[in-house]
Design a protein around this motif. Structure first.
Motif, PDB file in Angstrom:
ATOM      1  N   VAL A  49       0.868  -1.171   0.000  1.00 57.15           N
ATOM      2  CA  VAL A  49       0.000   0.000   0.000  1.00 57.15           C
ATOM      3  C   VAL A  49       0.908   1.226   0.000  1.00 57.15           C
ATOM      4  O   VAL A  49       1.863   1.288   0.777  1.00 57.15           O
ATOM      5  CB  VAL A  49      -0.910   0.027   1.251  1.00 57.15           C
ATOM      6  N   LEU A  51       1.321   5.032   0.918  1.00 60.26           N
ATOM      7  CA  LEU A  51       0.688   5.930   1.881  1.00 60.26           C
ATOM      8  C   LEU A  51       1.287   7.332   1.799  1.00 60.26           C
ATOM      9  O   LEU A  51       2.491   7.507   1.962  1.00 60.26           O
ATOM     10  CB  LEU A  51       0.867   5.375   3.293  1.00 60.26           C
ATOM     11  N   LEU A  83      -5.523   0.218   7.048  1.00 58.94           N
ATOM     12  CA  LEU A  83      -4.446  -0.634   6.549  1.00 58.94           C
ATOM     13  C   LEU A  83      -4.529  -2.042   7.105  1.00 58.94           C
ATOM     14  O   LEU A  83      -4.826  -2.241   8.284  1.00 58.94           O
ATOM     15  CB  LEU A  83      -3.090  -0.028   6.927  1.00 58.94           C
ATOM     16  N   VAL A  89       3.698  -1.462   3.708  1.00 56.72           N
ATOM     17  CA  VAL A  89       3.320  -0.075   3.418  1.00 56.72           C
ATOM     18  C   VAL A  89       4.557   0.685   2.970  1.00 56.72           C
ATOM     19  O   VAL A  89       5.623   0.558   3.567  1.00 56.72           O
ATOM     20  CB  VAL A  89       2.717   0.609   4.667  1.00 56.72           C
ATOM     21  N   HIS A 113       3.432  -2.913  11.472  1.00 58.25           N
ATOM     22  CA  HIS A 113       3.445  -2.958  10.005  1.00 58.25           C
ATOM     23  C   HIS A 113       4.876  -3.065   9.482  1.00 58.25           C
ATOM     24  O   HIS A 113       5.800  -2.494  10.049  1.00 58.25           O
ATOM     25  CB  HIS A 113       2.801  -1.691   9.419  1.00 58.25           C
TER      26      HIS A 113
END
Length: 157
Positions: A49, A51, A83, A89, A113
């Motif tokens: 992802v 961000l 998330l 991330v 994470h």
């Protein structure tokens, strides 16, 4: 007789093993805009992802298409709603002169994470000629010859 000290070698280079460990660790923590763009443009799930850790005003001014907006200061209270902790991330902020992406990455890591920081941030995304979104729609600037090869898809590194 005066000897001139070479400023580059005033401190001796690290051993190859120390250098390899350092650069391996650096690559585990960082990526660059070209690699992020290639992963996003390949289609399908990039495996991470992206961000954007900047303010709402900065987001409106321009952001990477497909990025999730979560200002660094709001990561602790909002990350769990936005998330999946099993998906890595990649954070970004304005550019090399801003540490907002590092602050967001730290907060995310403290929440469990796996994270990387996109070196160069939004500034280099735009300077390398990749498309971005604004409140007015999608835009793209010509690549800056000092940051990306003109007329080529990648720098070759």
């Amino acid at each position: 007789m005066t000897t001139t000290v070479n400023p580059v070698l005033r401190v001796a280079p690290a051993s190859p093993a120390v250098a390899a460990a350092h650069f391996r660790a650096s690559l585990a923590l960082h990526t660059d805009v070209s690699d992020v763009a290639a992963a996003l443009e390949a289609g399908g799930d990039p495996g991470f992802v992206l961000l954007d850790s900047r303010s709402a005003e900065a987001w409106d001014q321009g952001h990477v298409p497909g990025a999730v907006h979560l200002p660094a200061a709001h990561v602790p209270e909002r990350a769990s709603a936005l998330l999946d902790p099993s998906v890595p991330v990649v954070t970004y902020c304005w550019g090399p002169g801003c540490d907002g992406a590092a602050r967001a990455a730290l907060a995310l890591a403290e929440l469990g994470h796996r994270v990387k920081e996109m070196l160069g941030g939004f500034e280099y995304w735009v300077r390398e000629g990749f498309a971005f979104e604004t409140v007015r729609g999608r835009e793209r600037h010509v690549a800056d010859a000092l940051t990306a090869p003109l007329g080529a898809d990648a720098c070759g590194c």
